[in-house]
Design a protein around this motif. Structure first.
Motif, PDB file in Angstrom:
ATOM      1  N   LEU A  13       0.828  -1.205   0.000  1.00  0.00           N
ATOM      2  CA  LEU A  13       0.000   0.000   0.000  1.00  0.00           C
ATOM      3  C   LEU A  13       0.857   1.247   0.000  1.00  0.00           C
ATOM      4  O   LEU A  13       0.617   2.188  -0.745  1.00  0.00           O
ATOM      5  N   LEU A  14       1.866   1.269   0.852  1.00  0.00           N
ATOM      6  CA  LEU A  14       2.717   2.451   0.974  1.00  0.00           C
ATOM      7  C   LEU A  14       3.421   2.784  -0.328  1.00  0.00           C
ATOM      8  O   LEU A  14       3.478   3.939  -0.732  1.00  0.00           O
ATOM      9  N   PHE A  15       3.971   1.769  -0.984  1.00  0.00           N
ATOM     10  CA  PHE A  15       4.749   2.037  -2.185  1.00  0.00           C
ATOM     11  C   PHE A  15       3.877   2.254  -3.413  1.00  0.00           C
ATOM     12  O   PHE A  15       4.179   3.108  -4.235  1.00  0.00           O
ATOM     13  N   THR A  16       2.765   1.553  -3.515  1.00  0.00           N
ATOM     14  CA  THR A  16       1.935   1.741  -4.698  1.00  0.00           C
ATOM     15  C   THR A  16       1.089   2.986  -4.611  1.00  0.00           C
ATOM     16  O   THR A  16       0.700   3.541  -5.622  1.00  0.00           O
ATOM     17  N   LEU A  17       0.817   3.467  -3.402  1.00  0.00           N
ATOM     18  CA  LEU A  17      -0.020   4.643  -3.259  1.00  0.00           C
ATOM     19  C   LEU A  17       0.764   5.911  -2.972  1.00  0.00           C
ATOM     20  O   LEU A  17       0.187   6.937  -2.678  1.00  0.00           O
ATOM     21  N   SER A  18       2.091   5.867  -3.071  1.00  0.00           N
ATOM     22  CA  SER A  18       2.862   7.072  -2.784  1.00  0.00           C
ATOM     23  C   SER A  18       2.473   8.205  -3.724  1.00  0.00           C
ATOM     24  O   SER A  18       2.523   9.364  -3.363  1.00  0.00           O
ATOM     25  N   TRP A  19       2.046   7.893  -4.916  1.00  0.00           N
ATOM     26  CA  TRP A  19       1.600   8.909  -5.856  1.00  0.00           C
ATOM     27  C   TRP A  19       0.356   9.616  -5.351  1.00  0.00           C
ATOM     28  O   TRP A  19       0.072  10.737  -5.717  1.00  0.00           O
ATOM     29  N   ALA A  20      -0.398   8.973  -4.465  1.00  0.00           N
ATOM     30  CA  ALA A  20      -1.662   9.544  -3.977  1.00  0.00           C
ATOM     31  C   ALA A  20      -1.477  10.293  -2.666  1.00  0.00           C
ATOM     32  O   ALA A  20      -2.432  10.581  -1.981  1.00  0.00           O
ATOM     33  N   GLY A  21      -0.250  10.622  -2.307  1.00  0.00           N
ATOM     34  CA  GLY A  21      -0.022  11.360  -1.076  1.00  0.00           C
ATOM     35  C   GLY A  21       0.431  10.503   0.086  1.00  0.00           C
ATOM     36  O   GLY A  21       0.570  10.990   1.185  1.00  0.00           O
ATOM     37  N   TRP A  22       0.655   9.211  -0.149  1.00  0.00           N
ATOM     38  CA  TRP A  22       1.146   8.307   0.888  1.00  0.00           C
ATOM     39  C   TRP A  22       2.665   8.266   0.789  1.00  0.00           C
ATOM     40  O   TRP A  22       3.214   8.103  -0.298  1.00  0.00           O
ATOM     41  N   PHE A  23       3.325   8.376   1.918  1.00  0.00           N
ATOM     42  CA  PHE A  23       4.785   8.351   1.922  1.00  0.00           C
ATOM     43  C   PHE A  23       5.301   7.378   2.963  1.00  0.00           C
ATOM     44  O   PHE A  23       4.999   7.500   4.144  1.00  0.00           O
ATOM     45  N   GLY A  24       6.102   6.415   2.519  1.00  0.00           N
ATOM     46  CA  GLY A  24       6.776   5.500   3.423  1.00  0.00           C
ATOM     47  C   GLY A  24       8.081   6.084   3.928  1.00  0.00           C
ATOM     48  O   GLY A  24       8.643   5.603   4.893  1.00  0.00           O
ATOM     49  N   ASP A  25       8.534   7.156   3.303  1.00  0.00           N
ATOM     50  CA  ASP A  25       9.779   7.831   3.679  1.00  0.00           C
ATOM     51  C   ASP A  25       9.407   9.126   4.408  1.00  0.00           C
ATOM     52  O   ASP A  25       8.858  10.057   3.801  1.00  0.00           O
ATOM     53  N   LEU A  26       9.694   9.184   5.698  1.00  0.00           N
ATOM     54  CA  LEU A  26       9.330  10.317   6.538  1.00  0.00           C
ATOM     55  C   LEU A  26       9.860  11.636   5.994  1.00  0.00           C
ATOM     56  O   LEU A  26       9.104  12.607   5.826  1.00  0.00           O
ATOM     57  N   GLN A  27      11.155  11.694   5.711  1.00  0.00           N
ATOM     58  CA  GLN A  27      11.763  12.949   5.270  1.00  0.00           C
ATOM     59  C   GLN A  27      11.191  13.425   3.938  1.00  0.00           C
ATOM     60  O   GLN A  27      10.927  14.611   3.759  1.00  0.00           O
ATOM     61  N   LYS A  28      10.989  12.492   3.015  1.00  0.00           N
ATOM     62  CA  LYS A  28      10.428  12.872   1.717  1.00  0.00           C
ATOM     63  C   LYS A  28       9.006  13.405   1.884  1.00  0.00           C
ATOM     64  O   LYS A  28       8.632  14.409   1.269  1.00  0.00           O
ATOM     65  N   GLY A  29       8.227  12.760   2.718  1.00  0.00           N
ATOM     66  CA  GLY A  29       6.864  13.216   2.964  1.00  0.00           C
ATOM     67  C   GLY A  29       6.831  14.610   3.567  1.00  0.00           C
ATOM     68  O   GLY A  29       6.034  15.461   3.158  1.00  0.00           O
ATOM     69  N   LEU A  30       7.706  14.869   4.538  1.00  0.00           N
ATOM     70  CA  LEU A  30       7.759  16.195   5.159  1.00  0.00           C
ATOM     71  C   LEU A  30       8.207  17.259   4.161  1.00  0.00           C
ATOM     72  O   LEU A  30       7.671  18.374   4.151  1.00  0.00           O
ATOM     73  N   GLU A  31       9.167  16.912   3.313  1.00  0.00           N
ATOM     74  CA  GLU A  31       9.632  17.856   2.289  1.00  0.00           C
ATOM     75  C   GLU A  31       8.503  18.226   1.321  1.00  0.00           C
ATOM     76  O   GLU A  31       8.318  19.404   0.989  1.00  0.00           O
ATOM     77  N   VAL A  32       7.770  17.219   0.870  1.00  0.00           N
ATOM     78  CA  VAL A  32       6.663  17.469  -0.060  1.00  0.00           C
ATOM     79  C   VAL A  32       5.592  18.320   0.621  1.00  0.00           C
ATOM     80  O   VAL A  32       5.057  19.257   0.029  1.00  0.00           O
ATOM     81  N   ALA A  33       5.276  18.013   1.869  1.00  0.00           N
ATOM     82  CA  ALA A  33       4.257  18.773   2.591  1.00  0.00           C
ATOM     83  C   ALA A  33       4.654  20.241   2.718  1.00  0.00           C
ATOM     84  O   ALA A  33       3.825  21.133   2.502  1.00  0.00           O
ATOM     85  N   LYS A  34       5.912  20.502   3.039  1.00  0.00           N
ATOM     86  CA  LYS A  34       6.371  21.889   3.152  1.00  0.00           C
ATOM     87  C   LYS A  34       6.337  22.588   1.795  1.00  0.00           C
ATOM     88  O   LYS A  34       5.851  23.702   1.673  1.00  0.00           O
ATOM     89  N   LYS A  35       6.847  21.903   0.779  1.00  0.00           N
ATOM     90  CA  LYS A  35       6.924  22.485  -0.558  1.00  0.00           C
ATOM     91  C   LYS A  35       5.535  22.795  -1.116  1.00  0.00           C
ATOM     92  O   LYS A  35       5.323  23.836  -1.725  1.00  0.00           O
ATOM     93  N   GLU A  36       4.587  21.876  -0.885  1.00  0.00           N
ATOM     94  CA  GLU A  36       3.243  22.035  -1.430  1.00  0.00           C
ATOM     95  C   GLU A  36       2.267  22.677  -0.440  1.00  0.00           C
ATOM     96  O   GLU A  36       1.073  22.772  -0.718  1.00  0.00           O
ATOM     97  N   ASN A  37       2.790  23.084   0.715  1.00  0.00           N
ATOM     98  CA  ASN A  37       1.984  23.725   1.754  1.00  0.00           C
ATOM     99  C   ASN A  37       0.773  22.872   2.136  1.00  0.00           C
ATOM    100  O   ASN A  37      -0.364  23.364   2.171  1.00  0.00           O
ATOM    101  N   LYS A  38       1.021  21.599   2.421  1.00  0.00           N
ATOM    102  CA  LYS A  38      -0.036  20.671   2.797  1.00  0.00           C
ATOM    103  C   LYS A  38       0.171  20.202   4.233  1.00  0.00           C
ATOM    104  O   LYS A  38       1.307  20.052   4.679  1.00  0.00           O
ATOM    105  N   PRO A  39      -0.924  19.937   4.943  1.00  0.00           N
ATOM    106  CA  PRO A  39      -0.768  19.350   6.275  1.00  0.00           C
ATOM    107  C   PRO A  39      -0.357  17.886   6.153  1.00  0.00           C
ATOM    108  O   PRO A  39      -0.591  17.244   5.125  1.00  0.00           O
ATOM    109  N   VAL A  40       0.260  17.378   7.208  1.00  0.00           N
ATOM    110  CA  VAL A  40       0.658  15.974   7.268  1.00  0.00           C
ATOM    111  C   VAL A  40      -0.318  15.245   8.172  1.00  0.00           C
ATOM    112  O   VAL A  40      -0.698  15.755   9.235  1.00  0.00           O
ATOM    113  N   VAL A  41      -0.732  14.055   7.755  1.00  0.00           N
ATOM    114  CA  VAL A  41      -1.482  13.164   8.625  1.00  0.00           C
ATOM    115  C   VAL A  41      -0.553  12.005   8.954  1.00  0.00           C
ATOM    116  O   VAL A  41      -0.190  11.219   8.076  1.00  0.00           O
ATOM    117  N   PHE A  42      -0.115  11.963  10.216  1.00  0.00           N
ATOM    118  CA  PHE A  42       0.674  10.833  10.682  1.00  0.00           C
ATOM    119  C   PHE A  42      -0.280   9.761  11.170  1.00  0.00           C
ATOM    120  O   PHE A  42      -1.259  10.056  11.863  1.00  0.00           O
TER     121      PHE A  42
END
Length: 124
Positions: A13-42
């Motif tokens: 699920l994590l790897f196939t849905l990463s395109w849909a906003g799911w991130f298995g990589d913490l740092q990458k997810g945080l970077e995308v959230a900051k860049k795109e001004n999106k909240p994170v759901v942990f």
């Protein structure tokens, strides 16, 4: 064996849905959230948590959930991992399963939901 099947399903699920906003990589997810001004759901979970299994089966695997988080970055964290335990302490996570909405720009927790809940409670 059941644990192995569950882990494989979660990682798939994590790897196939990463395109849909799911991130298995913490740092990458945080970077995308900051860049795109999106909240994170942990999503804090544990491999041995029966309630986490319920949430994963009846909520996380649904199309409704994916639609709900389409404008967010979703990062699942095993509370037993180094990153998971550090972030759980930082965000005041009482146990698993827990969802925390986090603003990476202001570095603050916006809200949290603890425990196994009906899908409607989680999606609203």
């Amino acid at each position: 064996m059941k644990l192995m099947v569950r882990l494989i399903s979660l990682f798939s699920l994590l790897f196939t849905l990463s395109w849909a906003g799911w991130f298995g990589d913490l740092q990458k997810g945080l970077e995308v959230a900051k860049k795109e001004n999106k909240p994170v759901v942990f999503y804090f979970y544990s491999d041995y948590c029966p309630y986490c299994k319920q949430v994963e089966e009846f909520v996380l695997s649904t199309e409704d959930f994916n639609k709900t988080i389409q404008n967010m970055v979703f990062i699942p964290l095993n509370i037993s991992s180094d990153d998971g335990s550090q972030w759980a302490r930082k965000l005041g996570v009482p146990g698993v399963p827990t969802f925390v909405v986090y603003d990476p720009k202001s570095d603050r927790r916006l809200g949290a939901l603890f425990g196994s809940r009906p899908k409607a409670d989680i999606l609203n």
